[in-house]
Design a protein around this motif. Structure first.
Motif, PDB file in Angstrom:
ATOM      1  N   TRP A   1      32.638  37.297  31.636  1.00 51.06           N
ATOM      2  CA  TRP A   1      33.422  36.443  32.531  1.00 51.06           C
ATOM      3  C   TRP A   1      32.986  34.995  32.316  1.00 51.06           C
ATOM      4  O   TRP A   1      31.802  34.668  32.456  1.00 51.06           O
ATOM      5  CB  TRP A   1      33.204  36.850  33.987  1.00 51.06           C
TER       6      TRP A   1
ATOM      7  N   GLU B   1      49.783  30.885  43.978  1.00 52.90           N
ATOM      8  CA  GLU B   1      48.779  31.736  43.344  1.00 52.90           C
ATOM      9  C   GLU B   1      48.200  31.057  42.095  1.00 52.90           C
ATOM     10  O   GLU B   1      48.938  30.422  41.329  1.00 52.90           O
ATOM     11  CB  GLU B   1      49.420  33.074  42.954  1.00 52.90           C
TER      12      GLU B   1
ATOM     13  N   GLN C   1      41.898  39.181  32.157  1.00 57.05           N
ATOM     14  CA  GLN C   1      41.567  39.337  33.581  1.00 57.05           C
ATOM     15  C   GLN C   1      41.146  37.976  34.122  1.00 57.05           C
ATOM     16  O   GLN C   1      40.447  37.227  33.438  1.00 57.05           O
ATOM     17  CB  GLN C   1      40.373  40.289  33.774  1.00 57.05           C
ATOM     18  N   TYR C   2      41.554  37.656  35.338  1.00 50.97           N
ATOM     19  CA  TYR C   2      40.990  36.499  36.033  1.00 50.97           C
ATOM     20  C   TYR C   2      40.845  36.828  37.503  1.00 50.97           C
ATOM     21  O   TYR C   2      41.626  37.579  38.071  1.00 50.97           O
ATOM     22  CB  TYR C   2      41.786  35.213  35.821  1.00 50.97           C
ATOM     23  N   GLU C   3      39.767  36.274  38.089  1.00 59.60           N
ATOM     24  CA  GLU C   3      39.466  36.548  39.494  1.00 59.60           C
ATOM     25  C   GLU C   3      38.871  35.295  40.114  1.00 59.60           C
ATOM     26  O   GLU C   3      38.293  34.455  39.420  1.00 59.60           O
ATOM     27  CB  GLU C   3      38.425  37.674  39.625  1.00 59.60           C
TER      28      GLU C   3
ATOM     29  N   TYR D   1      36.191  34.068  43.104  1.00 62.60           N
ATOM     30  CA  TYR D   1      35.193  34.423  44.111  1.00 62.60           C
ATOM     31  C   TYR D   1      34.796  33.164  44.873  1.00 62.60           C
ATOM     32  O   TYR D   1      34.240  32.228  44.293  1.00 62.60           O
ATOM     33  CB  TYR D   1      33.950  35.076  43.476  1.00 62.60           C
TER      34      TYR D   1
ATOM     35  N   ASP E   1      34.798  44.527  36.809  1.00 67.37           N
ATOM     36  CA  ASP E   1      35.312  43.483  37.694  1.00 67.37           C
ATOM     37  C   ASP E   1      34.231  42.432  37.951  1.00 67.37           C
ATOM     38  O   ASP E   1      33.040  42.675  37.727  1.00 67.37           O
ATOM     39  CB  ASP E   1      35.834  44.092  38.998  1.00 67.37           C
ATOM     40  N   LEU E   2      34.668  41.270  38.423  1.00 68.23           N
ATOM     41  CA  LEU E   2      33.775  40.109  38.529  1.00 68.23           C
ATOM     42  C   LEU E   2      32.555  40.381  39.397  1.00 68.23           C
ATOM     43  O   LEU E   2      31.431  40.042  39.035  1.00 68.23           O
ATOM     44  CB  LEU E   2      34.571  38.912  39.081  1.00 68.23           C
ATOM     45  N   LYS E   3      32.760  41.031  40.559  1.00 67.85           N
ATOM     46  CA  LYS E   3      31.637  41.277  41.471  1.00 67.85           C
ATOM     47  C   LYS E   3      30.612  42.220  40.847  1.00 67.85           C
ATOM     48  O   LYS E   3      29.402  42.010  40.976  1.00 67.85           O
ATOM     49  CB  LYS E   3      32.132  41.882  42.784  1.00 67.85           C
TER      50      LYS E   3
END
Lengths: 157, 441
Positions: B40, B75, B144-146, B148, B162-164
């Motif tokens: 990431w 978004e 993927q993008y997220e 936090y 996933d990022l977390k």
């Protein structure tokens, strides 16, 4: 009318102290509340609420001039030599402090770490008349590529 | 040469590194593909694009251009910055606002969510088998993008966790940074510094929690500040306060040892925890009050008592929770990278807090500071010295074998090389494909 020749002489003398950097003597040109500013953004409003490349008052000048000649400052193992060429010197009267506002274009060649770099700058001086000469209340150096990534800059321009 | 996974794995031993990881352009290209193409990567903060149509461009690796953009529905997306027609880079300005992205060549136009809006003189495609509705003709979304707590990350790897999960226990530092805002949120403020480094990108990361260097590398500026302070009369309170920002950079080995280092999977780590060299900055009274009003005494104390120095989210981002600035490394070539410094406003805190953050960024992280250039000088000498072939190895043995393995983290002494061993463990796992095959060591 202000004697533009006298102002130019002052700018040349100041630049000479930076060409072969002598920060001890250069600093003496500033008033007690003097500042040196190099913004990182075009049209940057102020040096407090926005980050800058340089913003030194006398305190940081005092630290910087000592650090500059310290034998253990590895980045200073390589000497810095500069060549300032000053042109387009103009005055636009006095500001609220009664300081003379002087603008100039300065092209500065800097030799450092086996490499010669070119800086195109727009410079603004706020000068306090002092006897036959001036003291610097504020010097602002805006690089024409101020927002570009910069390599280490070890002296004031 | 073309490296096999075994050969790559042999470059990183448990406590030694082969010099070619800093000097070989082929290794660099593999790093871009296997680390930067898989982890990431920090893209930006959503406060950089507050309004619909706002965008910010960057390269996610040394050369893959992407754009972070807020679409009309609000978004945030991270899109490949490439026109589906001829492949031209669509947006070539750093940031701005756009109703749509229009290619400069043939005018293909895309919505801010990446979907194709219009092709000029479209009739020429009728009956050719070309389908304007085919999603392949959109600006492609990054795999993927997220987001936090406002921080936007993206990965080119569709199979990345996933990022977390990827952040693991290091997520605590993000929480602490944001919790230091009375409103629990931060926003980008006061501009960015970009510092060109003529060295391999990894040297910058290695320095973050290298607690054996400050008293050597920064000895000159610390002595310069101390010498000046010694000349000040008793009543020079303001001058003293300003100059005293610098001496903590010369903190002793003992101070750094006590701060400890904590490492996590995927190469993340921080130094500090209970204390750090940033622990003693005074709390501005108005800020302290805003915090207590928002959180109560006990919780405020808890937030302030978690004191880290630098936290690395390997490989792109490092944050200073107590200072509220971050640095991001952007690789360019095997011997070149850019280090960006961004500052953050704690929402609900008085303006003095941001001003202090900006002062710190300028005095410590600017290309014209009296700290950063001495660090960079060391990196450039490592880059130059490792061209030499008299030895191929660099050691990272300090306190080796004494690291303590806990359930989700490894802890060790503050002057140990645990930070090095942590990031190079991840380097090895990414580079040999071990993470992908579930064989991470």
């Amino acid at each position: 009318m202000t004697d533009i020749r006298k102002i130019e002489e002052f700018l040349y003398d100041e630049a000479a102290l930076l060409d072969n950097p002598d920060l001890d003597r250069w600093m003496e040109l500033f008033t007690e509340d003097g500042t040196y500013w190099m913004p990182v953004a075009e049209d940057q409003a102020d040096p407090i609420n926005h980050v800058s490349i340089f913003y030194d008052d006398r305190v940081m000048m005092e630290v910087r001039r000592r650090n500059y000649v310290h034998p253990r400052a590895a980045s200073k193992d390589h000497h810095t030599r500069c060549s300032h060429v000053i042109g387009n010197v103009r005055t636009s009267g006095t500001n609220d402090h009664g300081d003379l506002v002087v603008t100039s274009n300065q092209h500065v060649l800097v030799y450092y770490r086996h490499e010669q770099r070119v800086f195109g700058t727009r410079v603004e001086h706020h000068l306090l008349p002092d006897g036959d000469s001036y003291r610097i209340r504020h010097k602002k150096v805006t690089l024409i590529n101020c927002e570009a990534p910069q390599k280490s800059l070890t002296v004031y321009l | 040469m073309t490296y096999t996974n075994e050969q790559i794995g042999a470059l990183v031993e448990p406590a030694r590194l082969h010099r070619s990881i800093y000097t070989d352009p082929e290794i660099f290209e593999l790093e871009m593909e296997r680390i930067w193409g898989s982890a990431w990567i920090f893209i930006g903060h959503e406060s950089q694009v507050p309004n619909p149509g706002d965008y910010y461009t960057l390269n996610i690796t040394h050369k893959i251009p992407v754009v972070m953009v807020r679409d009309r529905q609000g978004e945030v997306h991270v899109l490949h910055n490439r026109c589906a027609h001829k492949g031209a880079k669509l947006v070539d300005t750093r940031c701005g606002n756009a109703r749509a992205f229009r290619c400069c060549y043939h005018g293909w136009t895309f919505n801010t969510d990446g979907s194709l809006l219009k092709i000029p003189n479209e009739g020429g495609y009728e009956g050719t088998g070309f389908d304007i509705k085919d999603p392949a003709n959109n600006m492609q979304k990054v795999a993927q993008y997220e987001i936090y707590r406002g921080f936007v990350f993206a990965t080119l790897d569709a199979d990345a966790p996933d990022l977390k999960t990827w952040m693991g226990g290091a997520i605590d530092c993000f929480d602490n940074l944001c919790d230091r805002a009375p409103e629990g949120e931060v926003e980008v403020a006061g501009g960015v510094l970009r510092y060109e480094h003529d060295c391999n990108w990894k040297m910058f990361l290695e320095n973050l929690n290298d607690t054996m260097h400050p008293m050597v590398t920064h000895q000159s500026v610390v002595q310069a500040a101390e010498d000046y302070i010694a000349t000040l009369p008793e009543d020079a309170v303001d001058q003293r306060a300003e100059a005293e920002i610098i001496p903590p950079f010369g903190a002793s080995y003992e101070v750094f040892e006590d701060s400890g280092i904590t490492g996590f999977e995927f190469g993340h780590h921080y130094d500090g925890g209970k204390t750090s060299i940033h622990a003693d900055y005074t709390v501005i009274p108005a800020y302290g009050k805003a915090m207590v009003d928002a959180y109560g005494e006990e919780r405020t104390k808890e937030i302030f008592s978690f004191n880290t120095h630098n936290t690395l989210y390997y490989p792109s981002l490092t944050i200073k929770t107590a200072i509220q600035n971050i640095r991001v490394v952007r690789p360019i070539a095997v011997d070149k990278c850019i280090v960006e410094t961004w500052s953050f406003r704690l929402k609900g805190a008085p303006d003095e807090m941001l001003q202090r953050t900006l002062l710190y960024s300028r005095l410590i992280n600017s290309s014209a500071s009296m700290v950063g250039p001495d660090d960079l000088e060391a990196y450039m000498r490592i880059q130059a010295g490792n061209a030499d072939t008299s030895s191929n190895w660099i050691e990272m043995y300090r306190q080796f074998g004494k690291d303590q393995e806990l359930e989700d983290r490894t802890v060790g002494g503050g002057t140990s090389d645990l930070d090095m061993r942590t990031q190079y463990g991840a380097w090895r796992n990414y580079m040999t494909g071990a993470y992908r095959q579930g064989e991470a060591a």
